[in-house]
Design a protein around this motif. Structure first.
Motif, PDB file in Angstrom:
ATOM      1  N   LEU A  56       0.830  -1.201   0.000  1.00 34.64           N
ATOM      2  CA  LEU A  56       0.000   0.000   0.000  1.00 34.64           C
ATOM      3  C   LEU A  56       0.864   1.251   0.000  1.00 34.64           C
ATOM      4  O   LEU A  56       0.657   2.172  -0.806  1.00 34.64           O
ATOM      5  N   VAL A  57       1.855   1.315   0.877  1.00 32.87           N
ATOM      6  CA  VAL A  57       2.703   2.504   0.981  1.00 32.87           C
ATOM      7  C   VAL A  57       3.513   2.713  -0.294  1.00 32.87           C
ATOM      8  O   VAL A  57       3.653   3.845  -0.779  1.00 32.87           O
ATOM      9  N   LEU A  58       4.051   1.636  -0.859  1.00 36.70           N
ATOM     10  CA  LEU A  58       4.801   1.766  -2.105  1.00 36.70           C
ATOM     11  C   LEU A  58       3.924   2.338  -3.212  1.00 36.70           C
ATOM     12  O   LEU A  58       4.332   3.262  -3.944  1.00 36.70           O
ATOM     13  N   LEU A  59       2.714   1.826  -3.352  1.00 36.62           N
ATOM     14  CA  LEU A  59       1.825   2.282  -4.420  1.00 36.62           C
ATOM     15  C   LEU A  59       1.377   3.721  -4.208  1.00 36.62           C
ATOM     16  O   LEU A  59       1.308   4.514  -5.160  1.00 36.62           O
ATOM     17  N   LEU A  60       1.071   4.100  -2.975  1.00 38.69           N
ATOM     18  CA  LEU A  60       0.636   5.476  -2.722  1.00 38.69           C
ATOM     19  C   LEU A  60       1.784   6.461  -2.920  1.00 38.69           C
ATOM     20  O   LEU A  60       1.570   7.577  -3.415  1.00 38.69           O
ATOM     21  N   THR A  61       2.995   6.065  -2.542  1.00 39.35           N
ATOM     22  CA  THR A  61       4.145   6.930  -2.781  1.00 39.35           C
ATOM     23  C   THR A  61       4.404   7.078  -4.274  1.00 39.35           C
ATOM     24  O   THR A  61       4.716   8.179  -4.765  1.00 39.35           O
ATOM     25  N   ALA A  62       4.249   5.990  -5.013  1.00 39.42           N
ATOM     26  CA  ALA A  62       4.363   6.070  -6.471  1.00 39.42           C
ATOM     27  C   ALA A  62       3.281   6.964  -7.043  1.00 39.42           C
ATOM     28  O   ALA A  62       3.526   7.738  -7.990  1.00 39.42           O
ATOM     29  N   GLY A  63       2.068   6.902  -6.484  1.00 40.11           N
ATOM     30  CA  GLY A  63       1.002   7.785  -6.930  1.00 40.11           C
ATOM     31  C   GLY A  63       1.343   9.239  -6.706  1.00 40.11           C
ATOM     32  O   GLY A  63       1.090  10.096  -7.567  1.00 40.11           O
ATOM     33  N   ALA A  64       1.946   9.555  -5.560  1.00 39.42           N
ATOM     34  CA  ALA A  64       2.344  10.934  -5.286  1.00 39.42           C
ATOM     35  C   ALA A  64       3.420  11.398  -6.270  1.00 39.42           C
ATOM     36  O   ALA A  64       3.401  12.552  -6.735  1.00 39.42           O
ATOM     37  N   TYR A  65       4.358  10.517  -6.590  1.00 41.70           N
ATOM     38  CA  TYR A  65       5.372  10.862  -7.593  1.00 41.70           C
ATOM     39  C   TYR A  65       4.711  11.195  -8.926  1.00 41.70           C
ATOM     40  O   TYR A  65       5.082  12.172  -9.603  1.00 41.70           O
ATOM     41  N   CYS A  66       3.726  10.408  -9.318  1.00 40.58           N
ATOM     42  CA  CYS A  66       3.026  10.660 -10.582  1.00 40.58           C
ATOM     43  C   CYS A  66       2.301  12.001 -10.551  1.00 40.58           C
ATOM     44  O   CYS A  66       2.251  12.715 -11.563  1.00 40.58           O
ATOM     45  N   VAL A  67       1.737  12.381  -9.405  1.00 39.55           N
ATOM     46  CA  VAL A  67       1.079  13.682  -9.295  1.00 39.55           C
ATOM     47  C   VAL A  67       2.102  14.801  -9.451  1.00 39.55           C
ATOM     48  O   VAL A  67       1.850  15.819 -10.132  1.00 39.55           O
ATOM     49  N   VAL A  68       3.283  14.643  -8.842  1.00 39.41           N
ATOM     50  CA  VAL A  68       4.340  15.642  -8.997  1.00 39.41           C
ATOM     51  C   VAL A  68       4.706  15.807 -10.468  1.00 39.41           C
ATOM     52  O   VAL A  68       4.847  16.937 -10.971  1.00 39.41           O
ATOM     53  N   ARG A  69       4.835  14.700 -11.181  1.00 36.72           N
ATOM     54  CA  ARG A  69       5.136  14.788 -12.610  1.00 36.72           C
ATOM     55  C   ARG A  69       3.987  15.440 -13.375  1.00 36.72           C
ATOM     56  O   ARG A  69       4.212  16.226 -14.311  1.00 36.72           O
ATOM     57  N   ALA A  70       2.759  15.108 -12.993  1.00 37.45           N
ATOM     58  CA  ALA A  70       1.603  15.693 -13.674  1.00 37.45           C
ATOM     59  C   ALA A  70       1.551  17.195 -13.472  1.00 37.45           C
ATOM     60  O   ALA A  70       1.156  17.947 -14.379  1.00 37.45           O
ATOM     61  N   LEU A  71       1.955  17.681 -12.301  1.00 37.95           N
ATOM     62  CA  LEU A  71       1.902  19.115 -12.004  1.00 37.95           C
ATOM     63  C   LEU A  71       2.899  19.922 -12.823  1.00 37.95           C
ATOM     64  O   LEU A  71       2.693  21.122 -13.043  1.00 37.95           O
ATOM     65  N   GLU A  72       3.952  19.299 -13.291  1.00 40.93           N
ATOM     66  CA  GLU A  72       4.984  20.046 -14.005  1.00 40.93           C
ATOM     67  C   GLU A  72       4.467  20.627 -15.317  1.00 40.93           C
ATOM     68  O   GLU A  72       4.761  21.780 -15.654  1.00 40.93           O
TER      69      GLU A  72
END
Length: 615
Positions: free
Chosen positions: A161-177
């Protein structure tokens, strides 16, 4: 977070432009050292925990023998009943067991590697907005969080769960760029698969992900809303496909859905493991207080004796970091990446902390690992940015206050272990207060002295949580309710188990269970999944968990059990049928145990009552 940068300083640790690969030469060796140290911490002596949570280890064993058991997350290879979670974490463990055999290492190593991966992904996410120094600090804090060391060395679903949610946050950071709908959709997919690891808990990050993108994505409001709608669709598809398959699969051709009263994964997801965790209305639940509660709720719950050791060390610092970061960036442009990161991680932190503090249903101390990435990111981002802006008295004072508050928190937590760590609590407090004082005046110190102060402050901030993390990693943990800290592991027992304990059969009983097991669908049956798990792991033969985890599921019914016995599918019934029962749920397991006791002659093998159902 440009508003925090001091005017007279443009040091080499300042963050590069978002998405650029230009890093100082020290970054890669430092990251490699961090990941290597994390791997050693999470892998060292891992096998000492044995089967860890035997409930999931038995399901991984079943999945290594049966593809149907793997897909559904069955407790046994004959597919009587599933575990009370969606099975994504079991998919990983079962495949590992298929490749490397059923043993403690094949079950536990995947979780340790997920921990290393989580540290790496968190570093990457924080680095893109705040620079490599912030990323390294965030990764270090995550690695040295006791709840993380506990769960990344254990086989509960929380690691995935933590790995996937952290990966999700990384994807949001990339999306924000660049306002990327593709990256935002990938974040939704990560959260959706997080749902398949631990159901609705994965969705606690969605408000933070959505609000950060809605506020800061560099595109029009209409496109932001459209992108968010697409990401929500990606989340629902990646989470819902499995629910749909199970719902459409003929119930007679699959295992019973453990944890539900109606053999429904939808009921499990949104009832027992969903809203019931918030309200406390969990049909079939046992334990807690007589009215269904699980300890006192309130803002201080995370600082209580049960949960504090796992997560509380840097909670005050994270709160200060969030408040200070938002204040210092209050006049930043809407699309400012630093503030967007604070909204992302801060939203994750606040929503999860509030839910954990006030939820009325089942909650365990190890759940707090879900806070660890957000706490680590906030500390990493704000800590490095405030240090860069130390020439500003407000920034220096905020950083100094955060260090002093962390030292005080560590002192209060370590004082509870004063018999094990004599004098260490006071040493951390004194050193922390001294570092806090020196940090306030650091901008006036020579370069060498300033670096020594920074190093001392870093060591002091991490001292308490680091020592507790190492103590957690050095302690074998097993059972259903592990806790962070020294000597808190709950060992497996020989002989009778219980609702939350796991029983390992003695040699004579294990041999008896294996005897002629190939001639039966289930070599034995017993009340409760933990009892069944120990007998199954010890004998290698399928054992039916009557009533599921709590013994309160209507699976099988008395009539169904009697039919299995008549057709020669079950060889033995083990135990007296004693169990804990709440005020809700089925009494089928009690009725089955009573029928067996009234119908068959008991014998005792290795201290366990055995009924031979073939007679």
């Amino acid at each position: 977070m440009t508003l925090l940068a001091s005017r007279d300083e443009a040091d080499r640790t300042a963050p590069p432009a978002r998405g650029t690969p230009a890093d100082p030469r020290w970054v890669r060796p430092s990251l490699a050292a961090l990941l290597l140290a994390t791997a050693v911490l999470y892998l060292w002596n891992l096998g000492e925990s044995g089967w860890a949570n035997a409930f999931y280890s038995a399901a991984a064993q079943a999945g290594s023998l049966s593809w149907k058991a793997l897909f559904f997350g069955s407790s046994d290879a004959a597919n009587a009943i599933t575990v009370d979670k969606t099975p994504a974490a079991l998919w990983v463990m079962s495949l590992s067991a298929r490749l490397f055999g059923v043993n403690a290492w094949s079950v536990l190593v995947p979780q340790a590697l997920m921990g290393v991966g989580s540290v790496a992904v968190l570093y990457a996410a924080v680095r893109r907005t705040s620079g490599p120094a912030a990323g390294l600090l965030a990764g270090t804090v995550l690695a040295l969080t006791p709840a993380a060391a506990l769960m990344f060395r254990f086989n509960n679903p929380d690691a995935l769960l933590v790995l996937l949610l952290t990966a999700g946050a990384y994807c949001v950071v990339r999306a924000l760029e660049k306002a990327s709908p593709r990256w935002l959709a990938l974040a939704g997919v990560a959260v959706g698969f997080g749902f398949l690891a631990k159901m609705l808990q994965a969705f606690l990050v969605l408000p933070a992900f959505g609000i950060a993108y809605l506020i800061a994505a560099p595109t029009s409001l209409g496109k932001r809303l459209l992108h968010l709608l697409g990401a929500l669709g990606a989340t629902l598809i990646s989470a819902g496909w499995y629910l749909a398959v199970v719902a459409l699969w003929p119930a007679a051709d699959r295992p019973y859905i453990g944890g539900s009263q109606e053999n429904s994964l939808w009921e499990l997801a949104f009832g027992y493991n969903g809203l019931g965790r918030i309200t406390g209305d969990e049909v079939g639940s046992v334990g807690g207080s007589p009215n269904g509660g699980w300890g006192g709720t309130g803002w201080d719950r995370l600082f209580g004796n049960e949960m504090a050791g796992g997560i509380a060390w840097l909670l005050p610092a994270a709160a200060v970091a969030l408040a200070a970061g938002l204040w210092f960036t209050r006049r930043a442009p809407r699309t400012d990446g630093g503030r967007a990161a604070l909204i992302l991680w801060g939203g994750w932190f606040v929503v999860t902390a509030v839910v954990f503090s006030y939820m009325g249903g089942i909650i365990h101390a190890y759940y707090t690992i879900a806070l660890a990435p957000a706490v680590a990111a906030l500390v990493g981002i704000a800590g490095t940015q405030l240090w860069r802006a130390r020439g500003n008295p407000a920034a220096a004072g905020t950083l100094s206050a955060g260090i002093g508050l962390t030292a005080l928190t560590a002192y209060l937590l370590l004082a509870r272990q004063s018999d094990r760590l004599p004098g260490f609590a006071i040493a951390v407090l004194v050193a922390g207060l001294l570092c806090a004082f020196l940090v306030f005046f650091a901008s006036r110190l020579p370069d060498v002295a300033r670096r020594l102060v920074a190093l001392g402050a870093l060591v002091t901030v991490l001292a308490g949580t680091g020592v507790y993390t190492v103590a957690t990693a050095a302690t074998p943990h097993s059972g259903a309710l592990p806790s962070a800290g020294p000597d808190t592991g709950r060992g497996m027992r020989m002989g009778g188990g219980g609702l939350l304990g796991t029983s390992l059969p003695g040699d004579e009983l294990a041999a008896l269970i294996r005897r002629d097991s190939a001639n039966y669908t289930w070599a034995a049956a017993t009340v409760g999944s933990n009892n069944a798990a120990g007998y199954q792991l010890g004998s290698g033969a399928p054992v039916m968990a009557v009533g599921g985890f709590n013994g309160t599921d209507p699976a099988p019914t008395l009539e169904q059990f009697q039919e299995h016995v008549r057709k020669g599918r079950i060889h033995y019934f083990l135990g007296e049928g004693m169990m804990m029962r709440g005020e809700t749920g089925s009494d089928a397991a009690e009725r089955i145990a009573a029928w067996v006791a009234d119908t068959y002659e008991p014998t005792t093998v290795d201290g366990v009552t055995v009924y031979d159902l073939s007679r």
